[in-house]
Design an enzyme around this catalytic site. Structure first.
Site, PDB file in Angstrom:
ATOM      1  N   SER A 127       9.119   4.596 -12.264  1.00 57.23           N
ATOM      2  CA  SER A 127       8.975   4.659 -13.730  1.00 57.23           C
ATOM      3  C   SER A 127      10.350   4.838 -14.378  1.00 57.23           C
ATOM      4  O   SER A 127      11.308   5.258 -13.726  1.00 57.23           O
ATOM      5  CB  SER A 127       8.074   5.834 -14.117  1.00 57.23           C
ATOM      6  OG  SER A 127       8.800   7.043 -13.990  1.00 57.23           O
ATOM      7  N   GLY A 177       0.824  -1.212   0.000  1.00 59.24           N
ATOM      8  CA  GLY A 177       0.000   0.000   0.000  1.00 59.24           C
ATOM      9  C   GLY A 177       0.850   1.249   0.000  1.00 59.24           C
ATOM     10  O   GLY A 177       0.940   1.956   1.007  1.00 59.24           O
ATOM     11  N   GLU A 214      16.197  -5.332  -3.146  1.00 59.52           N
ATOM     12  CA  GLU A 214      16.475  -6.486  -3.975  1.00 59.52           C
ATOM     13  C   GLU A 214      16.453  -6.108  -5.449  1.00 59.52           C
ATOM     14  O   GLU A 214      15.403  -5.871  -5.999  1.00 59.52           O
ATOM     15  CB  GLU A 214      15.450  -7.584  -3.704  1.00 59.52           C
ATOM     16  CG  GLU A 214      15.715  -8.841  -4.473  1.00 59.52           C
ATOM     17  CD  GLU A 214      17.187  -9.211  -4.494  1.00 59.52           C
ATOM     18  OE1 GLU A 214      17.765  -9.403  -3.423  1.00 59.52           O
ATOM     19  OE2 GLU A 214      17.747  -9.290  -5.593  1.00 59.52           O
TER      20      GLU A 214
HETATM   21  C1  LIG Z   1      -0.017  -2.655 -13.065  1.00 56.96           C
HETATM   22  C2  LIG Z   1       0.468  -1.812 -11.935  1.00 56.96           C
HETATM   23  C3  LIG Z   1       0.676  -2.385 -10.687  1.00 56.96           C
HETATM   24  C4  LIG Z   1       1.069  -1.614  -9.597  1.00 56.96           C
HETATM   25  N1  LIG Z   1       1.174  -2.200  -8.348  1.00 56.96           N
HETATM   26  C5  LIG Z   1       1.383  -1.410  -7.255  1.00 56.96           C
HETATM   27  C6  LIG Z   1       1.308  -1.946  -5.930  1.00 56.96           C
HETATM   28  O1  LIG Z   1       1.091  -3.136  -5.730  1.00 56.96           O
HETATM   29  N2  LIG Z   1       1.469  -1.110  -4.879  1.00 56.96           N
HETATM   30  C7  LIG Z   1       1.718   0.216  -5.044  1.00 56.96           C
HETATM   31  O2  LIG Z   1       1.861   0.910  -4.053  1.00 56.96           O
HETATM   32  N3  LIG Z   1       1.791   0.763  -6.289  1.00 56.96           N
HETATM   33  C8  LIG Z   1       1.624  -0.016  -7.390  1.00 56.96           C
HETATM   34  N4  LIG Z   1       1.663   0.534  -8.668  1.00 56.96           N
HETATM   35  C9  LIG Z   1       1.802   2.007  -8.799  1.00 56.96           C
HETATM   36  C10 LIG Z   1       3.084   2.463  -9.455  1.00 56.96           C
HETATM   37  O3  LIG Z   1       4.108   2.417  -8.553  1.00 56.96           O
HETATM   38  C11 LIG Z   1       2.812   3.888  -9.996  1.00 56.96           C
HETATM   39  O4  LIG Z   1       1.991   3.752 -11.120  1.00 56.96           O
HETATM   40  C12 LIG Z   1       4.080   4.621 -10.347  1.00 56.96           C
HETATM   41  O5  LIG Z   1       4.719   5.029  -9.200  1.00 56.96           O
HETATM   42  C13 LIG Z   1       3.819   5.838 -11.240  1.00 56.96           C
HETATM   43  O6  LIG Z   1       2.897   6.687 -10.653  1.00 56.96           O
HETATM   44  P1  LIG Z   1       1.642   7.224 -11.447  1.00 56.96           P
HETATM   45  O7  LIG Z   1       1.008   6.087 -12.113  1.00 56.96           O
HETATM   46  O8  LIG Z   1       0.821   8.026 -10.513  1.00 56.96           O
HETATM   47  O9  LIG Z   1       2.238   8.180 -12.565  1.00 56.96           O
HETATM   48  P2  LIG Z   1       2.766   9.667 -12.371  1.00 56.96           P
HETATM   49  O10 LIG Z   1       3.685   9.730 -11.234  1.00 56.96           O
HETATM   50  O11 LIG Z   1       1.629  10.612 -12.392  1.00 56.96           O
HETATM   51  O12 LIG Z   1       3.642   9.858 -13.682  1.00 56.96           O
HETATM   52  C14 LIG Z   1       3.093  10.099 -14.955  1.00 56.96           C
HETATM   53  C15 LIG Z   1       4.235  10.238 -15.948  1.00 56.96           C
HETATM   54  O13 LIG Z   1       5.067  11.327 -15.587  1.00 56.96           O
HETATM   55  C16 LIG Z   1       6.407  10.897 -15.429  1.00 56.96           C
HETATM   56  N5  LIG Z   1       7.050  11.682 -14.382  1.00 56.96           N
HETATM   57  C17 LIG Z   1       6.614  11.860 -13.112  1.00 56.96           C
HETATM   58  N6  LIG Z   1       7.480  12.651 -12.440  1.00 56.96           N
HETATM   59  C18 LIG Z   1       8.479  12.956 -13.296  1.00 56.96           C
HETATM   60  C19 LIG Z   1       9.671  13.727 -13.199  1.00 56.96           C
HETATM   61  N7  LIG Z   1      10.010  14.332 -12.073  1.00 56.96           N
HETATM   62  N8  LIG Z   1      10.462  13.813 -14.294  1.00 56.96           N
HETATM   63  C20 LIG Z   1      10.145  13.211 -15.447  1.00 56.96           C
HETATM   64  N9  LIG Z   1       9.023  12.465 -15.589  1.00 56.96           N
HETATM   65  C21 LIG Z   1       8.199  12.346 -14.540  1.00 56.96           C
HETATM   66  C22 LIG Z   1       6.293   9.441 -15.083  1.00 56.96           C
HETATM   67  O14 LIG Z   1       7.466   8.738 -15.368  1.00 56.96           O
HETATM   68  C23 LIG Z   1       5.151   9.017 -15.972  1.00 56.96           C
HETATM   69  O15 LIG Z   1       5.617   8.832 -17.255  1.00 56.96           O
HETATM   70  C24 LIG Z   1       1.304  -0.226  -9.769  1.00 56.96           C
HETATM   71  C25 LIG Z   1       1.126   0.351 -11.039  1.00 56.96           C
HETATM   72  C26 LIG Z   1       0.715  -0.416 -12.111  1.00 56.96           C
HETATM   73  C27 LIG Z   1       0.513   0.245 -13.448  1.00 56.96           C
END
Ligand SMILES: Cc1cc2nc3c(=O)[nH]c(=O)nc-3n(C[C@H](O)[C@H](O)[C@H](O)COP(=O)(O)OP(=O)(O)OC[C@H]3O[C@@H](n4cnc5c(N)ncnc54)[C@H](O)[C@@H]3O)c2cc1C
Lengths: 381, 399
Positions: free
Chosen positions: B384, B127, B245
């Site tokens: 990402s 979470g 890891e």
């Molecule tokens: C299938 C799936 C499973 C997941 N499982 C989990 C889980 O079990 N537990 C959990 O906690 N989370 C989970 N996640 C969440 C995942 O960690 C987030 O999707 C990730 O951190 C990206 O956040 P966001 O989707 O809000 O995108 P955003 O942070 O809104 O980013 C949108 C875009 O902007 C880019 N970006 C953002 N900031 C910057 C910057 N400073 N410079 C350049 N580019 C930037 C990003 O790279 C991306 O391309 C999961 C996500 C997916 C898709």
């Protein structure tokens, strides 16, 4: 040169845009996809009543358009709604062979009015994207008063499950991959065995089996054994329509991403403030301009000489595949997780955009065709 | 330099391979290889097998019931498992929370939770992310307010992978909204998902599957004892977890296996009367992918070997994450492309075990296009690829 649209086409565009905006939100699209037929007959009728099928066909065939620009305008505009109604299957791939071959005017009238559907049953299991790959056979045996007996199997026939008529390609002579020896037939769909299924991005297709389908002489379209030029022309129209559709989908993906970058905040700033993302947006926009230009060129050459038509259509479809994938993947990536959800509309536009590369020849297929036709052009000049 | 595994490593690989051949049930391997949907029980079956051999907790020390492997051994194990068609190990308890508890948990936490992770009595979910806090995780808003010997938790988590299978959630919450820096007011709480006020709602992904969820937390009472480490220090633990890891991050085993699959599919598709694998354009695409993979495998092994000598993972792990996900995505892209028109038919019922209808096109075409779309996630999650680039560029430019 003049890059402005004619008055008629501008009106066509406005009508389509307005319909999509007012009557075809993504929820409607998704509901239509969920229907058993994979689209909505009422919607289809409404769109046909607006003249959008007629716009794809020339006056000789009962339409009021049919030029490359008409196809490009209509398909780009429909893409803004990711429209799933059978414009490509029935309005282009199905109707064009009939329109060119002449006759069967009542079928064409019904198609233009949105009352009957035709599907183009051409591709075969081992054929991949090969335009002349046809193993299905047509025998002229005159048995029991019939002129033709057709046997064969057609694969991934778009909207083949709900079509009333099929345009079937079959071989009267030659080996499987030869351009000579092909004929086209108009087949009442009920005479074929059909297995329909969904396609990944919404829409329907079918496997079609023809076993001893007997037809009268008038169901042969054009001259027997000489249908390849018409098949090629039909495929070129389809590829142009798909390239224009891809362009519309790219614009939607780009607009949605741009909007998202302006509104989504991380690290206390809109995503659009990050230069790494700004440059990615610019690259997307640049490549889309390239795709747009290639569609305009192909549209202008569609009714011209064969080699130039094929070269420019293949260039457009190649870019539709290459740029389409770039835009779909970048749009998803720049959105982050939200674009991975079914609920968010972008996913559906991006999926259609990617899957267009699996219809009527992918990026590589058209690259090879472009090279082949360029060589022909050089040889003949 | 020696580009070969040592005899001991080779023997380890043989041992793993023989064990997999003897123990991994064929129907399960067939499901994995055929891209069928896996259910909770499938993962539990696999975990039980690993447990019986002492190989379940691959990243834990032996004293805690772990396998005690070197980084190279972990790498070899992953490669063999993927090749054999084993399911993945569900990482949330074993590879994420476990190491955090071992490093920062109280003795009570360790004694209580570690055995329950090992026995699969608990299924943990992660979470971290929230609708407003993705890349900028430290901006998370889910609040935990102390009330006697409890915290009262309110907020919304999202993207919770397999949260619908989980009974426990490790959760980052804001305990000090007035901290000088957002990172400083965060705590790491262990939440029982059966508590009143926890609601799990499915998110359907673009491929039509249910793998992630929203978790809504409304006045959830969490015993104060469920705080890991110190209050307001959660960010340190959270980051430890994210960087702990890294050996598996490149997904070398996965990509090698997928490349083999790609070659089989391309050989079976015909193109102009010959196998697609002989088409110059397609063959070149496959060769480029293979070259990338070959190089990446070496890159990965170099990093793994350095880790074995106790060097802390530097920006290389970010580079490996970027390249590894690019290679994985390219593999699914080429698989999709190889199918030609047969990428389109969508028969989701065929992802179910026991489906014996007639596929459209090649036998294994079914899940390929949806897997391509699903695989878009790997460059978004786990930090990402843009965030990884930010990490590396800061390091390179000394910012
Ligand atoms: C299938 C799936 C499973 C997941 N499982 C989990 C889980 O079990 N537990 C959990 O906690 N989370 C989970 N996640 C969440 C995942 O960690 C987030 O999707 C990730 O951190 C990206 O956040 P966001 O989707 O809000 O995108 P955003 O942070 O809104 O980013 C949108 C875009 O902007 C880019 N970006 C953002 N900031 C910057 C910057 N400073 N410079 C350049 N580019 C930037 C990003 O790279 C991306 O391309 C999961 C996500 C997916 C898709």
């Amino acid at each position: 040169m003049d890059f402005t649209l004619s008055e008629e086409r501008r009106m066509l565009l406005e009508t389509t845009d307005r319909y999509i905006r007012d009557r075809y939100p993504i929820e409607t699209r998704q509901a239509n996809v969920q229907r058993e037929e994979g689209f909505n007959r009422d919607t289809w009728k409404e769109l046909a009543d607006l003249g959008l099928v007629g716009a794809l066909l020339p006056p000789e065939a009962g339409g009021f358009g049919g030029a490359g620009e008409d196809l490009a305008v209509v398909f780009e505009a429909l893409a803004r709604g990711a429209v799933v109604e059978p414009f490509l299957a029935s309005g282009v791939l199905g109707a064009w062979p009939l329109a060119r071959a002449g006759g069967h005017t009542s079928v064409l009238e019904q198609v233009i009015a949105g009352e009957a559907l035709i599907a183009f049953a051409h591709g075969e299991p081992q054929g991949r994207y090969g335009p002349s790959y046809v193993a299905a056979t047509a025998a002229s045996n005159g048995e029991g008063g019939w002129s033709w007996t057709i046997n064969g199997r057609k694969t991934v026939v778009l909207n083949g499950d709900t079509a009333d008529w099929l345009i079937v390609s079959a071989r009267v002579s030659g080996h499987t991959d030869e351009e000579e020896g092909l004929s086209l037939f108009l087949v009442p769909a009920g005479m074929a065995e059909r297995r329909g299924y969904d396609s990944v991005e919404g829409g329907r297709a079918a496997e079609v089996i023809l076993s001893d389908v007997r037809l009268p002489a008038e169901n042969l379209l054009g001259e027997s054994g000489a249908a390849y030029p018409l098949i090629e022309e039909t495929l070129a129209r389809g590829a142009l329509a798909l390239s224009a559709e891809a362009l519309g989908l790219m614009e939607v993906c780009k607009d949605m991403t741009l909007e998202y970058l302006k509104t989504r905040k991380q690290f206390g700033r809109p995503l659009g403030a990050f230069q790494a993302l700004q440059h990615r947006m610019v690259d997307m926009a640049l490549e889309i301009e390239q795709a747009r230009s290639s569609v305009m060129l192909a549209a202008g050459r569609l009714e011209g000489e064969r080699i130039e038509r094929e070269r420019t259509v293949s260039a457009a479809k190649h870019l539709a595949g290459r740029v389409g994938r770039l835009v779909a993947e970048e749009a998803i990536q720049l959105h982050g997780g939200v674009a991975m959800t079914w609920e968010y509309a972008l996913a559906h536009f991006a999926k259609r955009l990617v899957m267009i590369d699996h219809l009527l020849g992918d990026e590589d297929h058209h690259l090879q065709r472009f090279m082949a036709f360029s060589r022909m052009q050089e040889a003949s000049s | 330099m020696d580009m070969n595994y040592t005899p001991e490593e080779q023997a380890f690989r043989d041992d793993v391979r023989a064990w997999l051949a003897a123990e991994l049930p064929n129907p399960l391997a067939a499901k994995v290889k055929g891209g069928k949907r896996l259910h909770r029980e499938d993962y539990l079956t696999w975990h039980a097998l690993l447990r019986s051999r002492g190989w379940l907790a691959q990243h834990w020390p032996v004293e805690q019931g772990g396998a005690g492997w070197t980084p190279i051994e972990k790498h070899l194990f992953e490669e063999e498992c993927v090749a054999a068609g084993a399911p993945r190990v569900i990482p949330f308890g074993l590879n994420m929370l476990g190491p955090v508890l071992i490093a920062f948990g109280s003795d009570t936490h360790k004694a209580h939770y570690l055995p329950r992770i090992l026995s699969d009595e608990d299924w943990w979910a992660q979470g971290y992310s929230e609708p407003g806090a993705g890349s900028d995780l430290a901006s998370l808003r889910t609040s935990a307010v102390r009330d006697g010997d409890h915290y009262i938790v309110n907020g919304q988590k999202t993207w919770t992978t397999l949260g619908h299978f989980a009974n426990k959630l490790f959760c980052l919450c804001r305990t000090d909204p007035n901290a000088a820096k957002p990172q400083e007011g965060i705590s790491f709480l262990l939440i029982d998902m059966d508590s009143p006020g926890v609601e799990v709602r499915p998110i359907i992904t673009l491929d039509g599957e249910h793998e992630v969820n929203e978790v809504w937390l409304t006045d959830v009472r969490v015993p104060a004892d469920n705080l890991v480490g110190e209050e307001n220090k959660g960010w340190t633990y959270a980051k430890y977890l994210l960087t702990y890891e890294r050996t598996g991050i490149a997904g070398v085993g996965y990509s090698k296996n997928a490349l083999g699959h790609l070659k089989r599919v391309a050989a079976a598709q015909s193109h102009n009367g010959a196998p697609l694998s002989q088409d110059p354009l397609f063959a070149a695409r496959m060769a480029k992918l293979e070259i990338d993979l070959l190089a990446m495998e070496m890159f990965n092994l170099r990093v793994v070997a350095a880790a074995g000598e106790g060097k802390a993972p530097g920006p290389e792990s970010s580079l490996l994450k970027i390249k590894g996900t690019q290679v994985r995505q390219e593999t699914t892209h080429l698989l999709r492309r190889a199918l030609g028109p047969y990428a389109m038919p969508f028969l989701p019922e065929q992802f179910d075990e026991g489906w014996n209808g007639e596929p459209v096109g090649p036998d294994d075409a079914g899940p390929i296009a949806t897997q391509y779309f699903n695989m878009r996630k790997v460059s978004i999650y786990g930090g990402s690829n843009e965030i990884q680039r930010n990490i590396v560029s800061k390091h390179m430019l000394g910012l």
